[in-house]
Design an enzyme around this catalytic site. Structure first.
Site, PDB file in Angstrom:
ATOM      1  N   ASP A   1       0.560  -1.181  -0.204  1.00  0.00           N
ATOM      2  CA  ASP A   1       0.060  -0.244  -0.031  1.00  0.00           C
ATOM      3  C   ASP A   1       0.972   1.284   0.269  1.00  0.00           C
ATOM      4  O   ASP A   1       1.455   0.604   1.191  1.00  0.00           O
ATOM      5  CB  ASP A   1      -0.455  -0.385   0.824  1.00  0.00           C
ATOM      6  CG  ASP A   1      -2.103   1.233   1.057  1.00  0.00           C
ATOM      7  OD1 ASP A   1      -2.288   1.327   0.371  1.00  0.00           O
ATOM      8  OD2 ASP A   1      -2.422   1.453   2.686  1.00  0.00           O
TER       9      ASP A   1
ATOM     10  N   ASP B   1       3.084   5.125  -5.412  1.00  0.00           N
ATOM     11  CA  ASP B   1       2.271   6.639  -5.431  1.00  0.00           C
ATOM     12  C   ASP B   1       3.071   7.358  -5.747  1.00  0.00           C
ATOM     13  O   ASP B   1       3.874   7.875  -5.010  1.00  0.00           O
ATOM     14  CB  ASP B   1       1.739   6.512  -3.896  1.00  0.00           C
ATOM     15  CG  ASP B   1       0.711   7.516  -3.827  1.00  0.00           C
ATOM     16  OD1 ASP B   1       0.953   8.078  -4.528  1.00  0.00           O
ATOM     17  OD2 ASP B   1       0.407   7.476  -2.714  1.00  0.00           O
TER      18      ASP B   1
ATOM     19  N   HIS C   1      -7.235   9.954   3.633  1.00  0.00           N
ATOM     20  CA  HIS C   1      -7.298   8.655   4.650  1.00  0.00           C
ATOM     21  C   HIS C   1      -7.859   9.177   5.925  1.00  0.00           C
ATOM     22  O   HIS C   1      -8.040  10.486   6.549  1.00  0.00           O
ATOM     23  CB  HIS C   1      -5.539   8.654   4.630  1.00  0.00           C
ATOM     24  CG  HIS C   1      -5.025   8.233   3.308  1.00  0.00           C
ATOM     25  ND1 HIS C   1      -4.471   9.002   2.213  1.00  0.00           N
ATOM     26  CD2 HIS C   1      -5.811   6.936   2.435  1.00  0.00           C
ATOM     27  CE1 HIS C   1      -4.313   7.590   1.735  1.00  0.00           C
ATOM     28  NE2 HIS C   1      -4.861   7.039   1.576  1.00  0.00           N
ATOM     29  N   GLY C   2      -7.790   8.590   6.970  1.00  0.00           N
ATOM     30  CA  GLY C   2      -7.674   8.894   7.842  1.00  0.00           C
ATOM     31  C   GLY C   2      -9.656   8.921   9.065  1.00  0.00           C
ATOM     32  O   GLY C   2     -10.441   8.455   8.217  1.00  0.00           O
TER      33      GLY C   2
ATOM     34  N   ASP D   1      -8.610   1.169   6.494  1.00  0.00           N
ATOM     35  CA  ASP D   1      -8.202   0.483   7.626  1.00  0.00           C
ATOM     36  C   ASP D   1      -8.689   1.477   8.638  1.00  0.00           C
ATOM     37  O   ASP D   1      -8.417   0.563  10.001  1.00  0.00           O
ATOM     38  CB  ASP D   1      -6.359   1.540   6.959  1.00  0.00           C
ATOM     39  CG  ASP D   1      -5.504   1.204   8.112  1.00  0.00           C
ATOM     40  OD1 ASP D   1      -5.680   0.219   9.033  1.00  0.00           O
ATOM     41  OD2 ASP D   1      -4.131   1.675   7.706  1.00  0.00           O
TER      42      ASP D   1
HETATM   43  P1  13P Z   1      -9.227   4.621   5.825  1.00  0.00           P
HETATM   44  O1  13P Z   1      -8.719   5.799   6.504  1.00  0.00           O
HETATM   45  O2  13P Z   1     -10.142   5.794   4.948  1.00  0.00           O
HETATM   46  O3  13P Z   1      -9.193   3.465   6.207  1.00  0.00           O
HETATM   47  O4  13P Z   1      -7.804   4.330   3.859  1.00  0.00           O
HETATM   48  C1  13P Z   1      -7.292   3.468   4.114  1.00  0.00           C
HETATM   49  C2  13P Z   1      -6.351   3.980   3.208  1.00  0.00           C
HETATM   50  O5  13P Z   1      -6.357   4.447   1.942  1.00  0.00           O
HETATM   51  C3  13P Z   1      -5.464   2.570   3.097  1.00  0.00           C
HETATM   52  O6  13P Z   1      -4.487   2.803   2.099  1.00  0.00           O
HETATM   53  O1  G3H Z   2      -2.795   4.756   3.358  1.00  0.00           O
HETATM   54  C1  G3H Z   2      -3.266   4.649   4.724  1.00  0.00           C
HETATM   55  C2  G3H Z   2      -2.925   3.227   5.568  1.00  0.00           C
HETATM   56  O2  G3H Z   2      -4.588   3.575   6.616  1.00  0.00           O
HETATM   57  C3  G3H Z   2      -1.567   3.336   6.184  1.00  0.00           C
HETATM   58  O3  G3H Z   2      -1.622   4.015   6.957  1.00  0.00           O
HETATM   59  O4  G3H Z   2       0.657   4.041   7.009  1.00  0.00           O
HETATM   60  O5  G3H Z   2      -0.563   4.135   9.274  1.00  0.00           O
HETATM   61  O6  G3H Z   2       0.218   2.021   8.533  1.00  0.00           O
HETATM   62  P1  G3H Z   2       0.348   3.540   8.382  1.00  0.00           P
HETATM   63 ZN    ZN Z   3      -4.570   4.894   0.787  1.00  0.00          ZN
END
Ligand code: 13P
Ligand code: G3H
Ligand code: ZN
Length: 332
Positions: free
Chosen positions: A93, A115, A191-192, A279
């Site tokens: 990811d 990315d 995200h988040g 996530d």
């Molecule tokens: P969320 O923070 O909305 O769960 O997104 C996760 C994500 O895009 C991981 O690549």
């Molecule tokens: O896209 C982000 C994911 O939620 C991963 O988050 O980098 O804190 O593991 P992280």
């Molecule tokens: Zn992401």
């Protein structure tokens, strides 16, 4: 060098084809530890859903890439033991360099994301193309996800102050030049757990934040440009208010939490969106249960007694997503 096939994993190629024609999206759940992996596999076996296990840079740092690879191998065996072999993808990811992607491919990942969305367009094209050439020339074809457009939001290793929606006029050129297998786009997700500022939202009668809708007009325009091409949505947690309330009831502080409503994700999953990344919702589910146990049973100090309920809740959440949001249940 380990090929993902030796681990029993698959790439995303056929899974995306089926998801687009079937009008559903594959779940892409992040994992960093054993309990998350077990919950994902339990839910996906129970609902007969294919699954993408995602590893972020933060996860590699926290858990060690080799351990995660072996957990993915374990996930394949675990699904078998639970009685149903589901297709499992191990995906990097938000890879941010050629070297990370190469390293993950050598470790046994079946899919990587490069990315380059923060780079100037031509640099994003050049980097993504380089990763694709490498990944696609492996003995066992490794699939590559690229990204155009920038998501707002903050994660440990993934941050962008402001979002820039994907420009539909760029997608044909990007896909043709890079040969990516799927494209992550920006249409308003981020995200988040606080995806919008309160001033971007309205409030319902109970004071709950209601976010602005996703830009389905941009998605439709992108689909017109590259019909049937696999599209990915990042930042797609719904931030269930029930979890936020439990966390706050037991001492947490998560003000102004707001996610992407499930109906909007359902609508997206029926289109060419064939991978939906989640996530934060898992983090909320685990944290809610752990806080609850800590508060209700202050004498408890066996990690299994709080990680166990967290894992059970996570499984429930992922089963619900597969069945009621993504539509991936019954597709394995
Ligand atoms: P969320 O923070 O909305 O769960 O997104 C996760 C994500 O895009 C991981 O690549
Ligand atoms: O896209 C982000 C994911 O939620 C991963 O988050 O980098 O804190 O593991 P992280
Ligand atoms: Zn992401």
């Amino acid at each position: 060098m380990t090929s993902y096939k030796e681990l029993g994993l698959v790439n995303t190629k056929d899974l995306f084809k089926k998801a687009i024609s079937g009008g559903y999206a594959l779940p892409a759940y992040n994992f960093n530890n054993m309990e998350q992996m077990q919950a994902i596999i339990q839910a996906c076996v129970e609902t007969k859903s294919p699954v993408i296990l995602q590893v972020s840079a933060g996860a590699r740092k926290y858990a060690n890439q080799n351990i995660l690879k072996n957990m993915a191998r374990g996930a394949v065996e675990y699904a078998h033991e639970l009685g149903y072999d589901i297709p499992i993808v191990l995906h990097l990811d938000h890879g941010d360099s050629f070297e990370i992607c190469k390293d993950c491919i050598e470790t046994g990942f079946s899919s990587v994301m490069i990315d380059g969305s923060h780079l100037p367009y031509d640099e994003n094209v050049a980097l993504t193309k380089k990763v694709c050439e490498h990944a696609h020339s492996q003995k066992d074809y490794v699939t590559v996800e690229g990204e155009l457009g920038v998501l707002a939001g903050v994660e440990d290793d993934v941050s962008a102050e402001h979002s820039h929606y994907t420009q539909p006029s760029e997608v044909i050129d990007f896909v043709n030049k890079t040969k990516v297998d799927s494209l992550a786009i920006s249409i308003g997700t981020s995200h988040g757990r606080a995806k919008f500022k309160p001033e971007q939202c309205t409030r319902d009668a109970n004071g709950i934040l209601i976010p602005p809708p996703l830009r389905f007009d941009i998605l439709e325009e992108i689909e017109k440009q590259i019909p049937g091409f696999p599209i990915v949505l990042h930042g797609s947690s719904s931030v269930p208010i029930e979890y936020v309330h439990i966390i706050e009831k037991f001492g947490g502080k998560l003000s102004d939490s707001v996610g992407i409503p499930e109906e909007q994700l359902r609508k997206a999953a029926k289109s060419a969106v064939c991978k939906i990344n989640i996530d934060s919702d898992g983090r909320l589910a685990m944290t809610a249960m752990i806080r609850k146990v800590f508060s209700e049973k202050p004498d408890e100090f066996d990690p299994r007694k709080y990680l166990g309920p967290a894992r059970d809740e996570l499984k429930k959440l992922y089963s619900h997503k597969n069945k009621n949001v993504l539509g991936s249940a019954g597709q394995a």
